[in-house]
Motif scaffolding. Structure first.
Motif, mmCIF file in Angstrom:
data_model
loop_
_atom_site.group_PDB
_atom_site.id
_atom_site.type_symbol
_atom_site.label_atom_id
_atom_site.label_comp_id
_atom_site.label_asym_id
_atom_site.label_seq_id
_atom_site.Cartn_x
_atom_site.Cartn_y
_atom_site.Cartn_z
ATOM 1 N N LEU A 18 0.896 -1.266 0.078
ATOM 2 C CA LEU A 18 0.082 -0.075 0.003
ATOM 3 C C LEU A 18 0.660 1.360 -0.080
ATOM 4 C CD1 LEU A 18 -2.581 -1.274 2.467
ATOM 5 C CD2 LEU A 18 -2.927 -1.126 0.255
ATOM 6 N N GLY A 19 2.109 1.109 -0.342
ATOM 7 C CA GLY A 19 2.866 2.299 -0.168
ATOM 8 C C GLY A 19 3.361 2.519 1.067
ATOM 9 N N ALA A 20 3.682 4.066 1.292
ATOM 10 C CA ALA A 20 4.141 4.451 2.506
ATOM 11 C C ALA A 20 3.013 5.660 3.069
ATOM 12 C CB ALA A 20 5.723 5.222 2.195
ATOM 13 N N THR A 21 3.039 5.264 4.401
ATOM 14 C CA THR A 21 1.800 6.135 5.141
ATOM 15 C C THR A 21 2.373 6.589 6.447
ATOM 16 O OG1 THR A 21 0.392 4.512 6.120
ATOM 17 C CG2 THR A 21 0.119 5.014 3.697
ATOM 18 N N PRO A 22 1.687 7.772 6.924
ATOM 19 C CA PRO A 22 2.295 8.090 8.394
ATOM 20 C C PRO A 22 1.221 7.087 9.340
ATOM 21 C CG PRO A 22 1.178 10.000 7.242
ATOM 22 C CD PRO A 22 1.000 8.923 6.365
ATOM 23 N N GLU A 37 6.090 14.999 8.015
ATOM 24 C CA GLU A 37 5.650 14.048 8.763
ATOM 25 C C GLU A 37 6.379 12.571 8.328
ATOM 26 O OE1 GLU A 37 0.961 13.227 8.938
ATOM 27 O OE2 GLU A 37 1.275 14.634 7.121
ATOM 28 N N PRO A 38 6.431 11.772 9.510
ATOM 29 C CA PRO A 38 7.150 10.562 9.018
ATOM 30 C C PRO A 38 6.214 9.709 8.130
ATOM 31 C CG PRO A 38 6.959 10.578 11.197
ATOM 32 C CD PRO A 38 6.592 11.750 10.792
ATOM 33 N N ALA A 39 6.717 8.874 7.314
ATOM 34 C CA ALA A 39 5.982 8.020 6.807
ATOM 35 C C ALA A 39 6.585 6.704 6.473
ATOM 36 C CB ALA A 39 5.275 8.205 5.337
ATOM 37 N N ALA A 318 -13.502 9.501 11.533
ATOM 38 C CA ALA A 318 -11.868 9.788 11.444
ATOM 39 C C ALA A 318 -11.191 8.282 12.066
ATOM 40 C CB ALA A 318 -11.322 10.948 12.030
ATOM 41 N N PRO A 319 -11.513 7.103 11.723
ATOM 42 C CA PRO A 319 -10.886 6.257 12.312
ATOM 43 C C PRO A 319 -9.483 5.841 11.668
ATOM 44 C CG PRO A 319 -12.541 5.319 10.556
ATOM 45 C CD PRO A 319 -12.488 6.859 10.604
ATOM 46 N N GLY A 320 -8.642 4.926 12.394
ATOM 47 C CA GLY A 320 -7.455 4.603 11.751
ATOM 48 C C GLY A 320 -7.678 4.103 10.372
ATOM 49 N N LYS A 321 -8.577 3.053 10.149
ATOM 50 C CA LYS A 321 -8.805 2.552 8.927
ATOM 51 C C LYS A 321 -8.997 3.679 7.613
ATOM 52 C CE LYS A 321 -12.178 -0.221 9.865
ATOM 53 N NZ LYS A 321 -12.521 -0.036 11.118
ATOM 54 N N GLY A 322 -9.681 4.673 8.362
ATOM 55 C CA GLY A 322 -10.003 5.417 7.243
ATOM 56 C C GLY A 322 -8.808 6.315 6.712
ATOM 57 N N ASN A 323 -7.527 6.457 7.559
ATOM 58 C CA ASN A 323 -6.349 6.946 7.095
ATOM 59 C C ASN A 323 -5.544 6.043 6.119
ATOM 60 O OD1 ASN A 323 -6.840 9.373 8.421
ATOM 61 N ND2 ASN A 323 -6.238 8.552 10.516
ATOM 62 N N THR A 324 -5.784 4.758 6.368
ATOM 63 C CA THR A 324 -5.160 3.986 5.251
ATOM 64 C C THR A 324 -5.778 4.117 4.036
ATOM 65 O OG1 THR A 324 -4.268 2.198 6.828
ATOM 66 C CG2 THR A 324 -4.681 1.477 4.526
ATOM 67 N N LEU A 325 -7.190 4.219 3.890
ATOM 68 C CA LEU A 325 -7.826 4.410 2.649
ATOM 69 C C LEU A 325 -7.614 5.785 1.988
ATOM 70 C CD1 LEU A 325 -10.318 3.319 0.885
ATOM 71 C CD2 LEU A 325 -11.664 4.638 2.223
ATOM 72 N N LEU A 326 -7.600 6.958 2.995
ATOM 73 C CA LEU A 326 -7.209 8.283 2.266
ATOM 74 C C LEU A 326 -5.907 8.387 1.732
ATOM 75 C CD1 LEU A 326 -9.277 10.622 4.907
ATOM 76 C CD2 LEU A 326 -10.037 9.904 2.810
ATOM 77 N N ASN A 327 -4.927 7.714 2.606
ATOM 78 C CA ASN A 327 -3.581 7.958 1.840
ATOM 79 C C ASN A 327 -3.340 6.904 0.846
ATOM 80 O OD1 ASN A 327 -1.406 9.763 3.747
ATOM 81 N ND2 ASN A 327 -3.050 8.623 5.179
ATOM 82 N N HIS A 328 -3.924 5.824 0.781
ATOM 83 C CA HIS A 328 -3.474 4.771 -0.492
ATOM 84 C C HIS A 328 -4.352 5.651 -1.470
ATOM 85 C CE1 HIS A 328 -4.867 1.461 -2.924
ATOM 86 N NE2 HIS A 328 -3.536 1.435 -2.975
ATOM 87 N N CYS A 329 -5.353 6.271 -1.508
ATOM 88 C CA CYS A 329 -6.225 6.680 -2.733
ATOM 89 C C CYS A 329 -5.797 8.260 -2.983
ATOM 90 C CB CYS A 329 -7.693 6.687 -2.390
ATOM 91 S SG CYS A 329 -8.354 4.889 -2.187
ATOM 92 N N GLY A 330 -4.907 8.549 -2.135
ATOM 93 C CA GLY A 330 -4.574 10.074 -2.268
ATOM 94 C C GLY A 330 -5.411 11.166 -2.031
#
Length: 411
Positions: A18-22, A37-39, A318-330
């Motif tokens: 899934l790439g790199a995310t914070p 931000e670290p990713a 604003a759950p943790g899972k949502g941040n995976t989705l938002l970052n993966h999709c840009g």
């Protein structure tokens, strides 16, 4: 990552990258928006020897959980789930005033408050200072600590062995699986019980729930790999329940190996389902990455087309899972103006990586958006009811997982 953290094998195969995310819970304050931000890479692999799916331990639990943004009590359905569990476990194990219950990762006391109400002695072991303080304020005895064999032994020496040890949604969050499991064994009485709830890898794969992959989840369990993990600390799996929580979870009932006996029929049945799904061979993971890519394409297409039509889309949750989705999709504020959340701790902050503002839920009724993208899709039934009022202005709900779904809600 070069070795499996459970069995030590080097035979690790890629499942999805899934790439790199914070880190998913590292919400930003306004004065942090111009800082770096670290990713970290978010690459799920599976061990082809013990079949434990896992991420590299790139961040430590101390970085994630010393100050934590998730408070369990803000989910109505989760509090009810905990109440029902306490009622069932009390009857199943004949717990009473002379019993002792320990919950590991007890959060803000969402579960143990029901134990307190029954007059049963209990203790929470919670590493996060802020949510542990909230538990104590609610009348739930709570120790601020991470569980390891030494902590387990200390609690046992001070309070006595536990008749029931509960570990809900924490078994995926610890990189030292063996040490944590030894800590569970240190806590539990020699004839006691351990109950572990954790997301089921079978449903994660089948239902395309890739947004539940994030850095604070170090591993993802089948019943087969969970049984092997429990055995590493001297516990034996005796029963399993399949649950709808978090999109599909398993509740593992274990006992000290010396008293466990044979596993139940339900254990045998779920193991057979996992084998039939191919989760003990690489073929069961082969198409997952392609299905993840389709979720991304479909959601981005919807958001871009809505923007081109001049329609407004905001988020809910604003759950943790949502941040995976938002970052993966840009997905950034040009496509998702903001999201709202019931947790006041998050208000005025921004999602990690994508910098989407987080506002109170009341903002929805003020702005009356055309679409509300529901990020905690696992609470679908609860949120369709809670958000029924968006019907008043013709708004609709959007669920991205397991596939894009646009829902009309009624009054």
């Amino acid at each position: 990552m070069t070795r499996c953290r459970l069995c030590g094998s080097t035979a690790l195969a890629s499942v999805v990258d899934l790439g790199a995310t914070p880190p998913c819970e590292s919400f930003l304050a306004a004065d942090q928006l111009d800082r770096m931000e670290p990713a970290y890479p978010l690459h799920l692999r599976v061990c082809t020897d013990c079949w434990l799916a896992q991420l590299p331990p790139l961040i430590t639990p101390e970085e994630t959980f010393s100050e934590y943004a998730y408070f369990s009590s803000y989910s109505t359905s989760w509090v009810e789930h905990a109440r029902a569990f306490v009622a069932d476990a009390t009857g199943r194990l004949e717990l009473g005033p002379g019993s002792f219950v320990v919950e590991v990762a007890s959060n803000d006391g969402y579960l143990l408050r029901h134990v307190v109400e029954r007059g049963i002695r209990c203790l929470g072991v919670e590493p996060s200072v802020n949510v542990g303080a909230a538990a104590r304020e609610a009348g739930v005895p709570t120790l601020t600590a991470f569980l390891d064999p030494a902590t387990g032994a200390d609690v046992r020496a001070e309070h006595g062995p536990a008749d029931l040890v509960v570990a809900n949604n924490v078994y995926a969050h610890i990189p030292d699986v063996v040490g944590f499991t030894q800590g569970l064994r240190a806590l539990v009485a020699d004839d006691g019980w351990v109950s572990v709830e954790v997301q089921h890898l079978l449903t994660l794969i089948e239902e395309n729930q890739y947004d539940t992959i994030y850095h604070e989840h170090f591993q993802y369990y089948t019943v087969a790999s969970a049984a092997r993990a429990l055995a590493s600390g001297g516990l034996a799996l005796v029963d399993v329940e399949t649950l709808p929580t978090h999109g599909g979870s398993i509740r593992l009932w274990a006992r000290p190996a010396e008293v466990a006996g044979e596993p139940s029929r339900r254990v045998v049945d779920v193991l057979a389902r996992e084998k039939a799904a191919g989760l003990r061979e690489l073929s069961g993971y082969a198409e997952f990455s392609a299905r993840v890519a389709k979720v991304r394409r479909d959601l981005l297409r919807f958001l871009v087309e809505a923007a081109e039509r001049g329609q407004t889309v905001v988020g809910y949750g604003a759950p943790g899972k949502g941040n995976t989705l938002l970052n993966h999709c840009g997905i950034r504020p040009d496509l998702l103006a903001y999201t709202v959340d019931r947790n006041p701790y998050k208000h005025g902050r921004f999602t990690p990586g994508t910098r989407v503002p987080i506002l109170p839920p009341e903002q929805l009724a003020v702005d009356r958006p055309d679409y509300v993208l529901v990020l905690p899709w696992n609470l679908r039934d609860e949120l369709v009811e809670q958000l029924s009022y968006v019907h008043a202005w013709g708004g609709r709900l959007v669920f991205p997982i397991p596939e894009l779904s646009i829902v009309e809600v009624g009054p």
